[in-house]
Motif scaffolding. Structure first.
Motif, PDB file in Angstrom:
ATOM      1  N   GLY A  89       0.815  -1.213   0.000  1.00 27.17           N
ATOM      2  CA  GLY A  89       0.000   0.000   0.000  1.00 27.17           C
ATOM      3  C   GLY A  89       0.845   1.258   0.000  1.00 27.17           C
ATOM      4  N   GLY A  90       1.939   1.235   0.750  1.00 27.50           N
ATOM      5  CA  GLY A  90       2.836   2.386   0.800  1.00 27.50           C
ATOM      6  C   GLY A  90       3.498   2.649  -0.537  1.00 27.50           C
ATOM      7  N   GLU A  91       3.928   1.580  -1.214  1.00 26.96           N
ATOM      8  CA  GLU A  91       4.575   1.732  -2.518  1.00 26.96           C
ATOM      9  C   GLU A  91       3.595   2.286  -3.554  1.00 26.96           C
ATOM     10  OE1 GLU A  91       8.037  -1.726  -2.507  1.00 26.96           O
ATOM     11  OE2 GLU A  91       5.953  -2.305  -2.847  1.00 26.96           O
ATOM     12  N   ARG A  92       2.352   1.834  -3.514  1.00 25.69           N
ATOM     13  CA  ARG A  92       1.349   2.348  -4.454  1.00 25.69           C
ATOM     14  C   ARG A  92       1.101   3.837  -4.227  1.00 25.69           C
ATOM     15  NH1 ARG A  92      -1.173  -2.714  -3.412  1.00 25.69           N
ATOM     16  NH2 ARG A  92      -2.734  -1.771  -2.043  1.00 25.69           N
ATOM     17  N   GLN A  93       1.045   4.247  -2.960  1.00 26.36           N
ATOM     18  CA  GLN A  93       0.898   5.669  -2.652  1.00 26.36           C
ATOM     19  C   GLN A  93       2.061   6.470  -3.229  1.00 26.36           C
ATOM     20  OE1 GLN A  93      -1.311   7.617  -1.235  1.00 26.36           O
ATOM     21  NE2 GLN A  93      -2.755   6.262  -0.209  1.00 26.36           N
ATOM     22  N   CYS A  94       3.264   5.917  -3.107  1.00 30.81           N
ATOM     23  CA  CYS A  94       4.458   6.622  -3.582  1.00 30.81           C
ATOM     24  C   CYS A  94       4.467   6.753  -5.100  1.00 30.81           C
ATOM     25  CB  CYS A  94       5.725   5.908  -3.102  1.00 30.81           C
ATOM     26  SG  CYS A  94       5.860   5.860  -1.307  1.00 30.81           S
ATOM     27  N   VAL A  95       3.995   5.720  -5.799  1.00 32.06           N
ATOM     28  CA  VAL A  95       3.884   5.791  -7.262  1.00 32.06           C
ATOM     29  C   VAL A  95       2.906   6.901  -7.647  1.00 32.06           C
ATOM     30  CG1 VAL A  95       3.086   4.576  -9.332  1.00 32.06           C
ATOM     31  CG2 VAL A  95       4.526   3.388  -7.671  1.00 32.06           C
ATOM     32  N   ALA A  96       1.786   6.994  -6.938  1.00 35.64           N
ATOM     33  CA  ALA A  96       0.785   8.027  -7.226  1.00 35.64           C
ATOM     34  C   ALA A  96       1.356   9.425  -6.999  1.00 35.64           C
ATOM     35  CB  ALA A  96      -0.459   7.806  -6.360  1.00 35.64           C
ATOM     36  N   ILE A  97       2.161   9.590  -5.941  1.00 37.45           N
ATOM     37  CA  ILE A  97       2.786  10.885  -5.658  1.00 37.45           C
ATOM     38  C   ILE A  97       3.785  11.245  -6.758  1.00 37.45           C
ATOM     39  CG2 ILE A  97       4.326  12.118  -4.074  1.00 37.45           C
ATOM     40  CD1 ILE A  97       2.985  10.463  -1.797  1.00 37.45           C
ATOM     41  N   ALA A  98       4.629  10.271  -7.155  1.00 36.13           N
ATOM     42  CA  ALA A  98       5.621  10.507  -8.207  1.00 36.13           C
ATOM     43  C   ALA A  98       4.935  10.868  -9.517  1.00 36.13           C
ATOM     44  CB  ALA A  98       6.501   9.280  -8.386  1.00 36.13           C
ATOM     45  N   ARG A  99       3.813  10.222  -9.810  1.00 37.62           N
ATOM     46  CA  ARG A  99       3.053  10.502 -11.035  1.00 37.62           C
ATOM     47  C   ARG A  99       2.577  11.951 -11.043  1.00 37.62           C
ATOM     48  NH1 ARG A  99      -2.113  10.612 -13.224  1.00 37.62           N
ATOM     49  NH2 ARG A  99      -2.359   9.458 -15.185  1.00 37.62           N
ATOM     50  N   ALA A 100       2.025  12.422  -9.915  1.00 42.60           N
ATOM     51  CA  ALA A 100       1.525  13.797  -9.834  1.00 42.60           C
ATOM     52  C   ALA A 100       2.655  14.801 -10.033  1.00 42.60           C
ATOM     53  CB  ALA A 100       0.848  14.015  -8.484  1.00 42.60           C
ATOM     54  N   VAL A 101       3.820  14.514  -9.445  1.00 49.35           N
ATOM     55  CA  VAL A 101       4.977  15.404  -9.602  1.00 49.35           C
ATOM     56  C   VAL A 101       5.401  15.457 -11.064  1.00 49.35           C
ATOM     57  CG1 VAL A 101       7.403  15.739  -9.005  1.00 49.35           C
ATOM     58  CG2 VAL A 101       5.774  15.046  -7.230  1.00 49.35           C
ATOM     59  N   TYR A 102       5.457  14.297 -11.725  1.00 48.07           N
ATOM     60  CA  TYR A 102       5.907  14.227 -13.117  1.00 48.07           C
ATOM     61  C   TYR A 102       4.979  15.015 -14.044  1.00 48.07           C
ATOM     62  CZ  TYR A 102       6.787  12.425 -17.804  1.00 48.07           C
ATOM     63  OH  TYR A 102       7.041  12.339 -19.155  1.00 48.07           O
ATOM     64  N   PHE A 103       3.671  14.933 -13.810  1.00 46.84           N
ATOM     65  CA  PHE A 103       2.720  15.590 -14.703  1.00 46.84           C
ATOM     66  C   PHE A 103       2.493  17.067 -14.358  1.00 46.84           C
ATOM     67  CE2 PHE A 103       1.678  11.207 -15.862  1.00 46.84           C
ATOM     68  CZ  PHE A 103       1.648  11.338 -17.250  1.00 46.84           C
ATOM     69  N   GLY A 104       3.403  17.626 -13.577  1.00 48.47           N
ATOM     70  CA  GLY A 104       3.441  19.077 -13.402  1.00 48.47           C
ATOM     71  C   GLY A 104       2.536  19.657 -12.350  1.00 48.47           C
ATOM     72  N   ALA A 105       2.147  18.867 -11.362  1.00 47.93           N
ATOM     73  CA  ALA A 105       1.298  19.409 -10.299  1.00 47.93           C
ATOM     74  C   ALA A 105       2.052  20.481  -9.515  1.00 47.93           C
ATOM     75  CB  ALA A 105       0.858  18.294  -9.360  1.00 47.93           C
ATOM     76  N   LYS A 106       1.350  21.533  -9.170  1.00 50.20           N
ATOM     77  CA  LYS A 106       1.897  22.566  -8.281  1.00 50.20           C
ATOM     78  C   LYS A 106       1.350  22.382  -6.872  1.00 50.20           C
ATOM     79  CE  LYS A 106       2.205  25.985 -12.027  1.00 50.20           C
ATOM     80  NZ  LYS A 106       1.696  27.291 -12.516  1.00 50.20           N
ATOM     81  N   VAL A 107       0.083  21.928  -6.822  1.00 50.75           N
ATOM     82  CA  VAL A 107      -0.567  21.631  -5.539  1.00 50.75           C
ATOM     83  C   VAL A 107      -0.938  20.150  -5.540  1.00 50.75           C
ATOM     84  CG1 VAL A 107      -2.564  22.079  -4.074  1.00 50.75           C
ATOM     85  CG2 VAL A 107      -1.481  23.963  -5.307  1.00 50.75           C
ATOM     86  N   LEU A 108      -0.507  19.437  -4.504  1.00 50.70           N
ATOM     87  CA  LEU A 108      -0.772  18.006  -4.384  1.00 50.70           C
ATOM     88  C   LEU A 108      -1.654  17.776  -3.162  1.00 50.70           C
ATOM     89  CD1 LEU A 108      -0.186  15.067  -5.248  1.00 50.70           C
ATOM     90  CD2 LEU A 108       1.860  15.141  -3.816  1.00 50.70           C
ATOM     91  N   VAL A 109      -2.858  17.247  -3.391  1.00 50.60           N
ATOM     92  CA  VAL A 109      -3.806  16.970  -2.303  1.00 50.60           C
ATOM     93  C   VAL A 109      -3.785  15.474  -2.031  1.00 50.60           C
ATOM     94  CG1 VAL A 109      -6.181  17.211  -1.494  1.00 50.60           C
ATOM     95  CG2 VAL A 109      -5.237  18.896  -3.087  1.00 50.60           C
ATOM     96  N   LEU A 110      -3.506  15.097  -0.799  1.00 53.62           N
ATOM     97  CA  LEU A 110      -3.410  13.683  -0.424  1.00 53.62           C
ATOM     98  C   LEU A 110      -4.490  13.352   0.593  1.00 53.62           C
ATOM     99  CD1 LEU A 110       0.477  13.606   0.007  1.00 53.62           C
ATOM    100  CD2 LEU A 110      -0.808  12.652  -1.904  1.00 53.62           C
ATOM    101  N   ASP A 111      -5.369  12.425   0.213  1.00 56.57           N
ATOM    102  CA  ASP A 111      -6.500  12.047   1.048  1.00 56.57           C
ATOM    103  C   ASP A 111      -6.140  10.853   1.933  1.00 56.57           C
ATOM    104  OD1 ASP A 111      -8.993  11.492   2.126  1.00 56.57           O
ATOM    105  OD2 ASP A 111      -9.749  10.515   0.319  1.00 56.57           O
ATOM    106  N   GLU A 112      -5.869  11.121   3.192  1.00 64.53           N
ATOM    107  CA  GLU A 112      -5.584  10.070   4.178  1.00 64.53           C
ATOM    108  C   GLU A 112      -4.604   9.029   3.626  1.00 64.53           C
ATOM    109  OE1 GLU A 112      -6.811   9.941   7.248  1.00 64.53           O
ATOM    110  OE2 GLU A 112      -8.756  10.942   7.292  1.00 64.53           O
TER     111      GLU A 112
END
Length: 273
Positions: free
Chosen positions: A148-171
């Motif tokens: 579960g932790g690794e999947r969360q990290c992939v999702a975070i890396a994806r958002a960074v790569y696609f140019g997010a300026k604001v990242l909202v993380l739900d629990e």
């Protein structure tokens, strides 16, 4: 510096039901704003407003100084706001690289020869995960085989790569153990250090205090407090999160009434002694 996103006295009503009222928060580049509250506090409604799923009914929502009323999650993404939900919206049987580019797959060729650029997706996924400090053995493995932790990290890396300026993380740590929660918080901090403004939704004050710069407390849809890290200690944050004076009152009500000392099943000083 002006905030990347700013909500001022934002309210949301569903008919006569008040889901959110008078909530304000700021999201700054290179900072983590933690939103804390119990179930029913209004955290989900707040996420939906920031993510473009719902529009607010009152107050103002500004993105980089410009007032906004987002009409869809796609518009939010185009404005630089990416939201990672608890369920992550991944396809478990697809490989990691395919989930990384899900919905935004690069192609090569033209006309009838147009096809997915699989090599680019594999190489980019591996490189971006490494840049965030995630060293996966194989990006071809199904994402469902990751923790579960690794999947969360992939999702975070994806958002960074696609140019997010604001990242909202739900629990992001809600269903994780201590070790996996620590891994996710490390990558949340990495996103902050990459210059993103992070909104961390959580009900865990200890996790929030480890990485947070600002803290907004919600209670039954209203603001219960707003602090910077220098203004509040972990004990007081935990106390406010737990209900503060209400918790003190409950502790008093639940106190065991003093009774006679008992030895061997009989009150001391009874007639049988």
């Amino acid at each position: 510096m002006s905030p990347l996103a700013k909500l001022t006295d934002v309210s949301k009503f569903y008919g006569n039901i008040r889901a959110l009222e008078g909530v304000s928060l700021e999201v700054h580049a290179g900072e983590i704003t933690c939103v804390l509250g119990d179930n029913g506090a209004g955290k989900s409604t707040l996420i939906k407003i920031i993510a473009g799923l719902h529009q607010h009914d009152a107050g103002t929502f500004e993105i980089e100084g410009e007032e906004a009323k987002l009409s869809s999650p796609r518009e939010a993404l185009n404005r630089g706001i990416a939201t990672v939900y608890q369920d992550l919206a991944v396809v478990p049987l697809m490989p990691v690289w395919r989930n990384f580019f899900l919905g935004s797959e690069p192609t090569k060729g033209a006309g009838p020869f147009k096809r997915l650029d699989v090599q680019k997706m594999r190489e980019t996924t591996r490189a971006e995960l490494l840049r965030m400090g995630i060293d996966l053995r194989d990006v071809d493995q199904p994402i469902g085989t990751l923790s579960g932790g690794e999947r969360q990290c992939v999702a975070i890396a994806r958002a960074v790569y696609f140019g997010a300026k604001v990242l909202v993380l739900d629990e992001p740590t809600a269903a994780l153990g201590v070790k996996q929660s620590g891994v996710v918080l490390k990558y949340v901090a990495a996103a902050r250090d990459a210059g993103l403004g992070v909104v961390l939704i959580t009900h865990n004050p200890h996790h929030a205090y480890l990485v947070g710069d600002r803290f907004v407390l919600l209670k039954r849809g209203s603001m219960a407090g707003s602090h910077t890290k220098s203004q509040i200690a972990l004990d007081e944050l935990t106390r406010q999160m737990a209900g503060g004076s209400e918790l003190d009152q409950l502790s008093h009500e639940l106190e065991r009434a003093p009774g006679p000392d008992v030895i061997g099943g009989k009150p001391v000083g009874s007639a049988e002694d």
